[in-house]
Scaffold this motif. Structure first.
Motif, PDB file in Angstrom:
ATOM      1  N   PRO A  16      -4.670   4.533   1.122  1.00 24.42           N
ATOM      2  CA  PRO A  16      -3.798   5.791   1.244  1.00 24.42           C
ATOM      3  C   PRO A  16      -4.488   7.074   2.082  1.00 24.42           C
ATOM      4  CG  PRO A  16      -3.766   4.937  -0.930  1.00 24.42           C
ATOM      5  CD  PRO A  16      -4.769   4.196   0.145  1.00 24.42           C
ATOM      6  N   ARG A  17      -3.676   7.750   2.644  1.00 22.46           N
ATOM      7  CA  ARG A  17      -4.222   8.789   3.374  1.00 22.46           C
ATOM      8  C   ARG A  17      -4.746  10.047   2.914  1.00 22.46           C
ATOM      9  NH1 ARG A  17      -4.017   9.841   9.003  1.00 22.46           N
ATOM     10  NH2 ARG A  17      -2.750   8.156   9.302  1.00 22.46           N
ATOM     11  N   THR A  18      -4.157  10.432   1.759  1.00 22.03           N
ATOM     12  CA  THR A  18      -4.364  11.690   0.896  1.00 22.03           C
ATOM     13  C   THR A  18      -4.962  11.428  -0.558  1.00 22.03           C
ATOM     14  OG1 THR A  18      -2.144  12.144   0.135  1.00 22.03           O
ATOM     15  CG2 THR A  18      -2.999  12.952   2.328  1.00 22.03           C
ATOM     16  N   THR A  19      -4.513  10.064  -1.146  1.00 23.16           N
ATOM     17  CA  THR A  19      -4.847   9.805  -2.500  1.00 23.16           C
ATOM     18  C   THR A  19      -5.815   8.632  -2.564  1.00 23.16           C
ATOM     19  OG1 THR A  19      -2.988   8.240  -2.629  1.00 23.16           O
ATOM     20  CG2 THR A  19      -2.710  10.945  -3.131  1.00 23.16           C
ATOM     21  N   ALA A  20      -6.683   8.298  -1.546  1.00 22.14           N
ATOM     22  CA  ALA A  20      -7.524   7.194  -1.788  1.00 22.14           C
ATOM     23  C   ALA A  20      -8.652   7.248  -2.902  1.00 22.14           C
ATOM     24  CB  ALA A  20      -8.258   7.030  -0.451  1.00 22.14           C
ATOM     25  N   LEU A  44       0.977  -1.346   0.017  1.00 30.32           N
ATOM     26  CA  LEU A  44      -0.156   0.104  -0.040  1.00 30.32           C
ATOM     27  C   LEU A  44       0.975   1.082   0.055  1.00 30.32           C
ATOM     28  CD1 LEU A  44      -2.961   0.728   0.213  1.00 30.32           C
ATOM     29  CD2 LEU A  44      -2.464   1.215   2.710  1.00 30.32           C
ATOM     30  N   GLY A  45       2.079   1.284   0.888  1.00 27.79           N
ATOM     31  CA  GLY A  45       2.957   2.444   0.936  1.00 27.79           C
ATOM     32  C   GLY A  45       3.452   2.769  -0.353  1.00 27.79           C
ATOM     33  N   GLY A  86       2.120   2.064  -3.276  1.00 28.37           N
ATOM     34  CA  GLY A  86       1.122   2.535  -4.261  1.00 28.37           C
ATOM     35  C   GLY A  86       0.969   1.427  -5.349  1.00 28.37           C
ATOM     36  N   ASP A 125       1.701   7.614   5.895  1.00 32.23           N
ATOM     37  CA  ASP A 125       0.837   7.869   4.665  1.00 32.23           C
ATOM     38  C   ASP A 125      -0.536   7.125   4.635  1.00 32.23           C
ATOM     39  OD1 ASP A 125       2.598   9.862   3.929  1.00 32.23           O
ATOM     40  OD2 ASP A 125       3.609   8.450   2.846  1.00 32.23           O
ATOM     41  N   ALA A 126      -0.836   6.230   5.726  1.00 28.33           N
ATOM     42  CA  ALA A 126      -2.012   5.188   5.464  1.00 28.33           C
ATOM     43  C   ALA A 126      -3.145   5.665   6.534  1.00 28.33           C
ATOM     44  CB  ALA A 126      -1.494   3.797   5.765  1.00 28.33           C
ATOM     45  N   GLU A 127      -4.263   5.537   6.035  1.00 33.47           N
ATOM     46  CA  GLU A 127      -5.615   5.907   6.944  1.00 33.47           C
ATOM     47  C   GLU A 127      -5.794   4.319   7.276  1.00 33.47           C
ATOM     48  OE1 GLU A 127     -10.003   7.432   6.480  1.00 33.47           O
ATOM     49  OE2 GLU A 127      -8.472   7.634   5.056  1.00 33.47           O
ATOM     50  N   ASP A 181      -4.597  -0.170  -3.710  1.00 28.14           N
ATOM     51  CA  ASP A 181      -5.397   0.861  -3.185  1.00 28.14           C
ATOM     52  C   ASP A 181      -6.051   0.973  -2.103  1.00 28.14           C
ATOM     53  OD1 ASP A 181      -5.000   1.969  -6.044  1.00 28.14           O
ATOM     54  OD2 ASP A 181      -6.219   0.770  -6.715  1.00 28.14           O
TER      55      ASP A 181
END
Length: 296
Positions: free
Chosen positions: A275-279, A137-138, A140, A159-161, A143
């Motif tokens: 991803p925290r900001t690009t999900a 996930l980190g 990329g 960077d992960a939610e 998803d």
């Protein structure tokens, strides 16, 4: 290299056969269109249009460039549609990661609902250990990931939610004819003399070892099988007992008895990670479906 707006202008002039008609369509002046075409011809190395008493027509070079321009513009149009579908969650591809037992019931149920809700979104599924899925996930490479904090905790990174889904209690799987199979709940201490089926190497820190330590004994492990489905085959053959995650209980074969272990039952936490900001919107949709299908 040729700019996109110049290729659009070339296409419009070629289809209308007139600088004036192209200017009207684009809300430009005829002189501005003429200057832009002259600039494009200089970039192309020669005339692209033959000027006629009434209108213009493509030269051989113009026809060649127009053919390529149409292909480029069509590909850009399709790219725009695909990007729009990805950003709205109605198209593209969703890459999903999950650990093995999550793939028994929870993830398939959510993906079935996802397919019904978003039929135009393709899905790729990757199975792996939770730590490896978080790393993927980190990077990329996926998803959304369904992960757990067992066996070594969960380190999501900045960077992960990470969204909690459920607390997964482990049950004991017994042969159907086992004396304790008739009980509604089994005390783990009543299993101290059983042969246990485990997957981890000897000496590993496991949920079984920790739970048995709390119960005051060390489990005897005679058979080591990595996959939980294989463990159940050995239990059914009467060769031992094993722990089974409750989230996989609906997929357990019918010739086994699953029983709760009460206060001594080991538990793990299950999460969805994005991803925290690009999900992607599609990942958010799947997250909602996963939460809806968590056992009560």
């Amino acid at each position: 290299m040729f700019e996109t707006d110049a290729l659009v202008l070339l296409d419009i002039v070629a289809r209308t056969g007139s600088f004036t008609a192209a200017a009207l369509q684009l809300s430009h002046t005829q002189s501005a269109v003429s200057r832009r075409i002259a600039s494009l011809e200089a970039e192309a190395g020669g005339p692209l249009f033959e000027r006629l008493p009434r209108g213009v027509r493509l030269t051989p070079a113009g026809r060649a460039l127009h053919r390529h321009a149409r292909e480029v513009l069509e590909r850009l149009r399709r790219a725009g549609e695909e990007l729009s579908a990805i950003h709205t969650g109605t198209g593209g591809r969703l890459r999903v990661g999950a650990f093995a037992t999550a793939n028994a019931v929870l993830v398939p149920a959510a993906l079935r609902a996802f397919r019904e809700a978003s039929p135009e979104v393709g899905v790729t599924l990757v199975e792996g250990l939770s730590g490896a899925l978080m790393e993927a996930l980190g990077r990329g490479e996926i998803d959304i990931a369904v992960v757990s904090d067992y066996p070594s905790g969960l380190g999501p990174g900045e960077d992960a939610e990470v969204v909690p889904l459920m607390e997964d209690e482990l049950l004991v799987a017994l042969p159907a004819d086992h004396p304790l199979a008739a009980w509604e709940e089994v005390d783990l201490r009543d299993l101290k003399d059983e042969s246990w089926i485990e997957g981890a190497p000897p000496g590993s820190a496991t949920m079984l070892a920790a739970a048995c330590a709390r119960a005051g004994f060390t489990p005897r492990v005679d058979i080591r099988i990595a996959e939980w489905t294989g463990k159940l085959g050995y239990v059914a053959a009467g060769l031992g007992v094993t722990l089974v995650p409750a989230m996989a209980a609906p997929a357990v074969r019918s010739d086994l008895a699953l029983r709760r272990l009460g206060d001594l039952a080991p538990r793990r936490s299950v999460y969805a990670a994005l991803p925290r900001t690009t999900a992607l919107p599609a990942a958010r949709t799947l997250l909602a479906l996963l939460r809806d299908r968590v056992p009560a």
